[in-house]
Design a protein around this motif. Structure first.
Motif, PDB file in Angstrom:
ATOM      1  N   THR A   1      -4.285  -5.031  -1.433  1.00 39.81           N
ATOM      2  CA  THR A   1      -4.252  -3.823  -0.618  1.00 39.81           C
ATOM      3  C   THR A   1      -5.186  -2.802  -1.243  1.00 39.81           C
ATOM      4  OG1 THR A   1      -2.777  -2.268   0.511  1.00 39.81           O
ATOM      5  CG2 THR A   1      -2.355  -2.642  -1.819  1.00 39.81           C
TER       6      THR A   1
ATOM      7  N   TYR B   1      -3.967  -0.995   4.528  1.00 38.95           N
ATOM      8  CA  TYR B   1      -3.684   0.440   4.446  1.00 38.95           C
ATOM      9  C   TYR B   1      -3.291   1.009   5.814  1.00 38.95           C
ATOM     10  CZ  TYR B   1      -4.323   5.404   3.550  1.00 38.95           C
ATOM     11  OH  TYR B   1      -4.133   6.758   3.449  1.00 38.95           O
ATOM     12  N   ASN B   2      -2.163   1.686   5.832  1.00 39.83           N
ATOM     13  CA  ASN B   2      -1.594   2.306   7.038  1.00 39.83           C
ATOM     14  C   ASN B   2      -1.218   1.271   8.103  1.00 39.83           C
ATOM     15  OD1 ASN B   2      -1.502   4.986   6.289  1.00 39.83           O
ATOM     16  ND2 ASN B   2      -3.542   5.467   7.092  1.00 39.83           N
TER      17      ASN B   2
ATOM     18  N   TRP C   1     -11.489   4.414  -3.989  1.00 42.10           N
ATOM     19  CA  TRP C   1     -10.379   3.609  -3.480  1.00 42.10           C
ATOM     20  C   TRP C   1      -9.748   2.872  -4.653  1.00 42.10           C
ATOM     21  CZ3 TRP C   1      -8.621   2.498   1.655  1.00 42.10           C
ATOM     22  CH2 TRP C   1      -9.289   3.232   2.663  1.00 42.10           C
TER      23      TRP C   1
ATOM     24  N   ILE D   1      -5.956   1.735  -1.215  1.00 42.89           N
ATOM     25  CA  ILE D   1      -5.663   3.082  -0.722  1.00 42.89           C
ATOM     26  C   ILE D   1      -6.779   4.017  -1.180  1.00 42.89           C
ATOM     27  CG2 ILE D   1      -3.156   2.711  -0.767  1.00 42.89           C
ATOM     28  CD1 ILE D   1      -3.168   4.556  -3.320  1.00 42.89           C
TER      29      ILE D   1
ATOM     30  N   GLN E   1       0.640   4.148  -2.834  1.00 43.96           N
ATOM     31  CA  GLN E   1       0.284   5.519  -2.470  1.00 43.96           C
ATOM     32  C   GLN E   1       1.397   6.516  -2.749  1.00 43.96           C
ATOM     33  OE1 GLN E   1      -0.284   6.712   1.788  1.00 43.96           O
ATOM     34  NE2 GLN E   1      -2.365   7.169   1.082  1.00 43.96           N
TER      35      GLN E   1
ATOM     36  N   TRP F   1       0.838  -1.202   0.000  1.00 42.50           N
ATOM     37  CA  TRP F   1       0.000   0.000   0.000  1.00 42.50           C
ATOM     38  C   TRP F   1       0.873   1.252   0.000  1.00 42.50           C
ATOM     39  CZ3 TRP F   1       0.783   3.484   3.808  1.00 42.50           C
ATOM     40  CH2 TRP F   1       1.338   3.044   5.035  1.00 42.50           C
TER      41      TRP F   1
END
Length: 852
Positions: free
Chosen positions: A295, A215-216, A274, A297, A56, A52
């Protein structure tokens, strides 16, 4: 990826610092580590994730293009696929025998040596690839292979790509669904393959390799020490023979490369979306963990149609708008942020159980979108049919039947699910050995639409080369399936068929290889009810039309879709042009009404068994109370039943019986005396023989089958007269029909108390034993000493007919005492038995067989 890596990595750092990486390589497993602590033998599998962080942030993240220019509508993205597992992902294009396998359509070609191949029809072949799975066996490294997916040569890049390596989609978030792969898709990517390679180490691209792909989420694995088997390094590149991703390395495909983009269609509105990416979506490769290959984002589109600029919603009904009462019709709305149906439901899809009209309002990036209404109808279900079972003696086939309301009957092997094993009102089962349940339903089919529409054929044609893609615009008054279309191609090639709605959402798309010439292309696209839909086809690589034909004269809109399902109203190129897709084949589902299933049983019985005892007068010895077994000791008893050759009539599967080996070697009371014929007769019409069986009788009078067991008859349980016959004794039958089953019933014809049919049907000796009358040498229904067709003359004939004192040996019907020798005069002759049995005083008397 799970936090377990951090614990394992920390524990192994000190160990790895003291061991040369050369001790864990593709050829040396000495210091390689298994995923499960303590194991010394294991498969060292890869674990591919998709980053991810790279999605990003690599090259400043996704790069959006407006719907103008050479990059029109492309949302360009980069993909990084790290391998954080214990072994490499390695693929080879030749198997361990050195053979290469190429797929052209449905045909596979196997060649040796060469690295390239061309399909006979000019289509680019897919080359089957083999994943190499490395296995640690103590200190030894073993390489095993398995077939896994395919590669295709990419002419623009001049090397092979692994097919279906990643998918890239633009989606709208569904807050109620935790898996982003299941969110509504509005646009999809053009990238269908990667060249697998060691683009760089995880330490070179910080944050790409992580313990979690969400994500994150996850902790960065930025050091080689984070990977216990970092030495498993193949230095893979975009090779013709070998590709792969080593442990602790990642493969990166940047947004600057060909097809690293999502195709955003004209009409999509700015808003919050997304980007969802997945590696190895079909799981063709063996990995440690298949659950971390995707994944997502968040991404805000800003270069498309203004947010809130309007449009309308559509309603998809994949299985049609008709259903059976008690079931449901699924309706699915245009993708959006929220939904409000006319029945108050607020989910994207609803399952309708009541007839009526339904519409939906969707809150989406383009604003509040309202659909037209669709009409849902239900029909009453069919009642279960009435079935009639059957009983057979197994193993056998049973005939079952049923009647019902529908137009056809279906027979199943299970109460639900299962397999259709027969159709029609009559069902003949396979041969079964035990009672078996079958299930029958009745079905009727109300046909849906199945017709053709659109512009039937081209009239004025222009070959389109490097032409910007154009669309046909059409309305659908109700959902339908676009099964196929006709196209005209000047050259072969892969084409991308795309169906979208009026707000730019991709409804369906197909990648199809189209040969040169006039072709019917199978699409099977589900079209929702709605207005302003668009459809086109273009080249998969360049996104422009290559050598498909359009009409530029004689065009007159609208063209009916067919079956009243809608109309083609125009094109994006104007009313004078018709683009590419002719003669639409359109369908709506048939309404199949199938009743609940009724149980119908095919009962199997084992047949009826007799425990039958009897005595034959001829060989009976008054002193021992047993019969002699002279025929057996002299070796005269035939191994095949004699009755067929003598003219006896069999029934119910009787005839042709053969003695089991060794049965004639038995001595004592169980020794074989001779063959007898046992009959089961109709309880209501005793002259009708239902079944026969050729059996043997022992010295003690027990009747056995030719296998040495009690005789079993392949008839249903029921009442039967039982009769027994012999080749030179008069037959005898029970006085009444007896209830016979698989449980043996004893019928002792030796006992005078056992009632038999007729008058004086048996002879009684001085010990009170009942016996079958001997002396029927002609095998008819009577015993006679004198007169025409008497039974004495065959005895004289057997010894020669001139010298009465002669004898004859053998298995002969004239041998009335069954001693193996036919004698006309002297002691133990066969003639006196006949005279005694008819009375002994009046030689013209006749003894009649008491059988009906």
């Amino acid at each position: 990826m799970m936090k377990r890596y951090l614990l394992a990595f920390t524990a192994l750092v000190q160990l790895l610092s003291n061991v040369a990486l050369g001790q864990c390589s593709l050829t040396n497993a000495t210091s390689c580590v298994c995923r499960t602590s303590g194991q010394t033998t294991c498969d060292l599998k890869p674990d591919i994730t998709i980053s991810w962080a790279a999605l990003q942030g690599y090259l400043s993240g996704p790069n959006e293009n407006p719907q103008t220019g050479t990059q029109a509508g492309r949302l360009k993205i980069s993909g990084s696929t790290p391998n954080i597992g214990y072994g490499p992902l390695e693929v080879r294009t030749a198997d361990q025998a050195g053979l290469r396998h190429f797929v052209c359509g449905t045909d596979t070609f196997t060649v040796g040596g060469q690295t390239g191949f061309s399909c006979p029809n000019g289509q680019n072949p897919k080359q089957i690839i083999f994943q190499q799975v490395y296995r640690k066996q103590g200190n030894a490294m073993v390489r095993n292979e398995r077939m896994a997916g395919s590669m295709t040569y990419h002419s623009a890049h001049s090397h092979y790509h692994v097919n279906d390596w990643t998918t890239m989609d633009l989606k709208l978030q569904d807050p109620s669904e935790p898996d982003p792969r299941k969110w509504p898709t509005v646009a999809s990517g053009a990238k269908i393959g990667f060249c697998l390679m060691d683009y760089g180490a995880c330490s070179t691209y910080p944050g790409h390799c992580r313990t979690s792909q969400e994500y994150n989420g996850g902790t960065a694995l930025n050091s080689s020490s984070n990977f216990p088997n970092y030495g498993l390094y193949g230095n893979y590149g975009c090779g013709t023979n070998v590709q792969g991703i080593s442990v602790g390395r990642t493969d990166i495909y940047s947004e600057n490369l060909d097809m690293m983009w999502i195709n955003v269609m004209d009409g999509l509105c700015n808003g919050n979306y997304w980007i969802v990416a997945e590696a190895d979506p079909t799981n063709v490769f063996v990995e440690e963990n298949d659950d971390n290959n995707y994944t997502a984002i968040p991404f805000s589109m800003t270069m498309q149609r203004p947010a809130g600029s309007g449009g309308s919603a559509s309603i998809l009904a994949p299985n049609g708008l008709r259903a059976i009462t008690g079931s449901s019709v699924r309706l699915t709305a245009t993708p959006g942020y929220s939904y409000l149906w006319s029945n108050g439901a607020t989910t994207r899809s609803i399952d309708v159980t009541q007839a009526g009209t339904y519409s939906v309002t969707v809150t989406a990036p383009c604003g509040s979108l309202t659909s037209s209404a669709v009409n849902v109808s239900f029909e009453a279900p069919l009642a279960p049919p009435t079935g009639t079972g059957a009983t057979v003696v197994g193993p056998a086939s049973a005939s079952l039947s049923a009647v019902g309301q529908g137009t056809e009957l279906l027979w199943y092997n299970a109460p639900t699910g299962g397999t259709v094993v027969g159709t029609g009102s009559q069902f003949q089962t396979p041969v079964i050995s035990s009672t078996t349940d079958y299930y029958v339903s009745t079905r009727s089919v109300s046909p849906g639409v199945n017709t053709y529409g659109a512009k039937t054929d081209r009239t004025g044609t222009t070959q389109l080369t490097n032409s910007a893609r154009q669309w046909l615009i059409f309305n659908a008054t109700e959902p339908f399936e676009l099964a196929s279309v006709k196209v005209y191609a000047a050259n072969n090639g892969d084409r991308h068929f795309v169906l979208k709605d009026n707000v730019g959402n991709v409804i369906e798309e197909r990648y199809v290889y189209v040969p040169t010439g006039t072709q019917r292309v199978q699409l099977n696209m589900k079209v929702p009810a709605g207005t302003g839909h668009m459809i086109t086809a273009y080249d998969d690589n360049t996104e422009i039309v290559i050598d498909l034909h359009r009409d530029d004269s004689g065009v007159s809109y609208p063209y009916p879709v067919g079956g009243g399902l809608g109309s083609i109203t125009g094109s994006t190129g104007g009313s004078s042009f018709y683009y590419y897709l002719y003669d639409w084949e359109v369908k709506t589902p048939d309404l199949v009404r199938e009743s609940p299933r009724s149980l119908v049983t095919a009962s199997v019985t084992e047949g009826v068994v007799l425990d039958l005892e009897l005595m034959l007068q001829g060989p009976y010895d008054l002193g021992t109370g047993r019969m002699n077994d002279n025929l057996r000791t002299l070796g005269l008893i035939p191994s095949i039943e004699p009755f067929t050759a003598l003219g006896f009539v069999h029934a119910g599967g009787g005839g042709g019986e053969t003695l089991s080996p060794g049965l004639l070697a038995v001595t004592g009371d169980e020794a074989v005396v001779d063959w007898v014929l046992v009959e089961l007769r109709n309880a209501n019409q005793p002259s009708q023989v239902m079944a026969t069986k050729s059996c043997i009788v022992t010295r003690a009078g027990q009747v056995y089958s030719t296998t040495g067991s009690l005789p079993r008859f392949s008839v249903l349980n029921g009442n039967y007269f039982v009769s027994v016959r012999h080749r030179n004794h008069l037959g005898c039958m029970t006085a009444t029909a007896l209830p016979l089953t698989a449980l043996p019933m004893n019928i002792d014809l030796k006992q005078p108390s056992t009632a038999v049919h007729g008058t004086e049907a048996r002879r009684l000796d001085s010990n009170g034993v009942a016996m079958l009358w001997a002396g029927n040498t002609r095998m008819d229904d009577r015993s006679m000493y004198t007169g025409q067709n008497n039974d004495r003359d065959p005895i004289l004939a057997a010894v020669g007919g001139v010298v009465p004192t002669n004898t004859a040996s053998g298995y002969l019907s004239a041998d009335t005492n069954l001693d193996g020798v036919v004698k006309y005069t002297g002691g133990g002759n066969d003639r006196d038995i006949i005279l005694n049995n008819i009375g002994g005083v009046i030689p013209t008397n006749i003894r009649i067989e008491q059988l009906p």
